[in-house]
Write an enzyme that holds these catalytic residues in place. Structure first.
Site: not given
Length: 227
Positions: A22, A97, A136, A170, A181
């Site tokens: 996004k 949201r 990642r 992370r 998530r």
């Protein structure tokens, strides 16, 4: 596109889970159409720093350890959308949201003779997103990004850019957390998909391809919505 044909500032919403791109796409749309990306977090920080009435209210709530109410967020959004740089329109990222927030946003827009021009859902495949995000990692020296499958250093264990030999991930970029998530996003966003589909402004685009291809699709959607 002739700016003179735009009678009121455009209002676009980007819907999509973390990692769907996004932010990247919003920046490209900003440059292409002269829009301004507005995210809830940035809006709150800016309002608090500026010391606006809504910002003062938000600061008091946050300092008390509570969640900022929808009313305060809407007030901050109202102030921000009235700024000159938003004359062509805005891209909302992270708000609304919930359907309650969506209804409050509709009320704000109606008071300004505005409406939602398009709510764009960046469609992703959950299994692929888990792989994309959980793989990642970055160089601990210069921050260069890598991926277990899609981009590994030319020389194993050594950063291509700076030669550093230490890397980091992370803590929340693991398969279990990412899957959780994504599930939470779909659960929370499903009502919004239905809400905006019912208004006839929902647009869907495949967000699993190349960045350039996704950008082309979004430019087409936004260009049509702003005409």
């Amino acid at each position: 596109m002739d700016a003179a044909t735009i009678t009121t500032p455009a209002v676009l919403i980007l819907l999509g889970p973390p990692g769907a791109g996004k932010g990247t796409q919003a920046r490209m749309l900003e440059e292409k159409f002269g829009l301004v990306q507005l995210s809830t977090g940035d809006l709150l920080r800016e309002a608090v720093a500026a010391g606006t009435e809504a910002g003062k209210a938000a600061k008091a709530v946050m300092e008390a350890g509570d969640l900022v109410s929808d009313e305060i967020v809407i007030a901050i959004l109202r102030d921000r959308m009235a700024q000159p740089d938003c004359a062509k329109g805005v891209i909302l990222d992270g708000f609304p949201r919930t359907t309650v927030q969506a209804e409050a946003l509709d009320g704000l827009l109606a008071s300004n003779n505005q409406k939602i021009d398009a709510a764009i859902s960046l469609e992703v495949e959950d299994a692929e997103m888990v792989i994309r995000i959980s793989g990642r990692y970055t160089c601990a020296g210069c921050g260069e990004g890598y991926h277990d499958q899609f981009k590994t250093p030319a020389e194993e264990g050594k950063c291509d850019k700076c030669g550093h030999t230490e890397f980091k991930r992370r803590a929340d970029d693991n398969a279990e957390t990412v899957a959780s998530r994504l599930a939470a996003y779909h659960e929370q966003t499903a009502p919004l998909i239905t809400y905006y589909d019912g208004q006839g402004v929902l647009q869907r685009t495949n967000a699993m391809g190349k960045i350039e291809d996704i950008a082309n699709d979004l430019e087409g959607i936004v260009g049509e919505a702003m005409n």
